[in-house]
Design an enzyme around this catalytic site. Structure first.
Site, PDB file in Angstrom:
ATOM      1  CB  CYS A  91      33.441  32.825  56.647  1.00 28.55           C
ATOM      2  SG  CYS A  91      31.741  33.153  56.140  1.00 28.55           S
ATOM      3  CG  HIS A  98      37.158  45.112  29.750  1.00 31.57           C
ATOM      4  ND1 HIS A  98      38.431  44.779  29.354  1.00 31.57           N
ATOM      5  CD2 HIS A  98      37.128  44.976  31.099  1.00 31.57           C
ATOM      6  CE1 HIS A  98      39.138  44.439  30.408  1.00 31.57           C
ATOM      7  NE2 HIS A  98      38.375  44.549  31.483  1.00 31.57           N
TER       8      HIS A  98
END
Length: 639
Positions: free
Chosen positions: A27, A561
């Protein structure tokens, strides 16, 4: 700020890395993350990063407050995380186990729908406001070409608001953006407005508040024609249902023809349904909400102004101001003016009054250096740097600014000042108080007076009441690190898989290669098995099964991962044998994966094994061997 790329990498690593991010947008001053697991984020480390003002967790969002440079930092974050260009991508389930409340979901939905439009909405509103001001001062006339072009430029967004909201809303709900735009365009299609001329076929709900003349029918079903230009609620609800309808047709229509048949059937269902049911019902609901808000205001404009003006900065802190944005837009679309958010307008001027007092009163050079840019930002309505950087940490200045903002809001309520457009912030917001029909009137002048009083009061109250000034002290020399030679102050991590050892800096993923997630090592596997490298607890099993987090009994936090970009497989080819909270011993089987299938799908299988809390230790050292088997010594953590 000069190095946005490094700041972006630091932020991304401390929110848990790319794999912990569902979505990110920004924003005016904040990066707004939706994280899979907020507990993984290192909030205190984030707050201490140069370039980060503070961190807020509100409305289901993890908000990193940056200030005026947020657009540049956001671009760098998108680049560092290799996110889609607009930061909006498919969200995955939250692995934190936290339930998000209905109000938090509402705030998240509203902010997600309106935030992408705020800059353009303010810009066009400013053009419209200045045009009204020029007209009121007699500098241009309504018949001049200058007025016509300026008015079209300023009014275009709000007039065709359903089209723009159709795009942002359907993206937020996970549908096809152009489908949302098509629904919005149908609502403002020019030819439909001319169908209300002449006598109606008949009237529905005669004698009630929702009496509706019927001019056309669809397959014999009466259609209540309304003006949807500038409307808000109908398109948001329509796109919500459109996404569900689109998904239904995607599941039953063959992919070879889905490109055109899915939107074909979706539009045939949702557009008539919107005109027949969704549009009228949501419009009536919106009118009730607007009437309710105005009714509360009418009970006592002064008290309402005191409350909204006094609490506005608190609302901003927690993102609660988003709940009032739809009310304002509803009031603008139904009655052409909004008195509710108008009463918050003086709060930003109260805030910069308090900041000016801090700048003049403090003897702390750092506070002064923070205060000057915060004051300048506040003049233009961006108060987060002032709040988080100065007044809130000092406490009393923030309280004084809230008192001054409340008095300014009370004056606005007493004067009956209203916003006639959604325009600019700060000094650019004054033209929003000009009524096109009456020109510059008392409501406009009282807005100037209220903001001036709020500014002066904020300054005087802060200067008189004071605050605890931060005493500057010379930084103490850092003590030399004491290395404990005790061999017990080290932890051995075994290999979770068999394969070729690869240095982290050799893999093609900047997050891991740059050690932003922590130090460690990588393995190019030769089999599809993953065993636990530690004895401890499973912290997080990602929904897509391609990554798993563990914590040892000694406190070493690990991330495994499997492969690169394998999140895109969405769990395909992976089988997990543990869940969050399970205890494991070193060598226990935790994941199996189809190594060949992942390769055939085009994905790199090199697997980073990371100590994610590296900063808690002296060093993390990987093996020097070229290859390893399961349970071979892989990493040594020095404490």
């Amino acid at each position: 700020m000069s190095n946005y790329d490094q700041l972006a990498k630091d932020i991304l690593s401390r929110v848990g890395g790319r794999e912990n991010v569902n979505s990110v947008f920004h924003c005016v001053t904040r990066l707004r993350f939706k994280l899979k697991n907020e507990s993984v984020a290192k909030t205190e480390e984030l707050k201490n990063l140069p370039g980060v003002i503070t961190v807020m967790q509100s409305g289901g969002q993890y908000q990193v407050v940056i200030g005026n440079e947020v657009p540049d930092v956001y671009k760098a974050v998108v680049k560092a995380g290799n996110f889609p260009s607009e930061g909006q991508f498919e969200e995955e389930a939250d692995n934190s186990g936290k339930k998000v409340g209905l109000f938090s979901r509402f705030i998240d939905m509203i902010s997600g729908v309106f935030t992408p439009l705020l800059g353009l909405l303010a810009a066009t509103g400013m053009i419209k406001g200045f045009t009204a001001m020029f007209l009121s001062f007699g500098w241009i006339t309504e018949t001049s070409g200058t007025y016509q072009l300026l008015n079209a430029t300023g009014d275009c967004l709000f007039y065709f608001f359903p089209i723009f909201l159709g795009y942002t809303a359907i993206k937020k709900f996970g549908g096809s953006p152009f489908l949302g735009m098509a629904i919005g365009a149908s609502l403002v299609y020019p030819s439909l407005s001319g169908l209300t001329a002449g006598d109606p076929l008949y009237t529905l709900f005669a004698g009630t508040l929702i009496e509706s003349p019927i001019h056309i029918t669809f397959l014999g079903i009466p259609v209540i024609l309304m003006s949807y230009s500038t409307s808000v609620i109908p398109i948001i609800i329509a796109t919500f249902f459109a996404v569900k309808i689109e998904r239904f047709f995607k599941n039953i229509i063959p992919k070879v023809v889905s490109t055109f048949l899915v939107p074909f059937f979706t539009l045939l269902v949702i557009v008539p349904a919107t005109f027949i049911l969704i549009g009228p019902v949501s419009t009536w609901a919106g009118q009730l909400i607007g009437a309710g808000a105005t009714g509360i205001y009418d009970l006592s404009p002064v008290v309402t102004g005191l409350l909204i003006g006094g609490l506005w900065q608190v609302f901003v802190l927690f993102g609660l101001h988003w709940g009032l944005v739809p009310v304002m837009l509803l009031n603008l679309s139904t009655s052409g003016a909004d008195p509710v958010i108008a009463m918050s307008f003086a709060a930003s001027f109260a805030q910069i009054g308090a900041v000016l007092a801090v700048i003049l009163k403090t003897k702390n050079t750092k506070l002064k250096s923070l205060g000057i840019p915060a004051f300048i930002s506040g003049i233009f309505g961006v108060t987060e740097p002032a709040i988080y950087g100065l007044t809130l940490p000092l406490k009393k200045p923030f309280i004084m600014s809230c008192i001054a903002g409340g008095i300014g809001g009370g004056i606005l309520g007493l004067a009956g000042s209203k916003l006639y457009i959604f325009g600019g912030l700060g000094v650019f917001g004054f033209p929003s108080f000009i009524n096109k029909a009456t020109g510059v009137d008392s409501g406009f002048y009282m807005a100037l007076v209220a903001c001036g009083i709020a500014f002066v009061l904020g300054f005087i109250l802060t200067y008189v009441v004071g605050f605890k000034d931060k005493v500057e002290a010379a930084p103490a020399p850092a003590p030399a690190p004491v290395l404990d030679p005790n061999p017990n102050s080290r932890y051995e991590i075994v290999s979770p898989m068999a394969g070729e050892v690869v240095a982290l800096n050799e893999i093609n993923d900047i997050t891991f290669a740059g050690e932003h997630m922590g130090k460690g090592i990588a393995i190019r596997p030769t089999s599809g098995r993953v065993v636990s490298p530690i004895t401890g607890v499973v912290q997080t099993v990602y929904r897509t099964k391609h990554a798993i987090g563990l914590v040892s009994d000694d406190g070493v936090e690990m991330l495994i991962h499997i492969g690169q970009d394998t999140v895109k497989l969405k769990g395909q080819h992976f089988t997990t044998h543990v869940k969050d909270g399970d205890r494991v011993n070193a060598g226990d089987l935790i994941v199996e994966f189809d190594l060949q299938a992942i390769k055939d799908a085009g994905y790199e299988t090199v697997t980073p094994i990371i100590v994610t809390n590296t900063s808690s230790y002296l060093d993390v050292v990987g093996t020097k061997e070229a290859s390893v088997h399961e349970k071979d010594k892989l990493i040594t953590v020095l404490s």
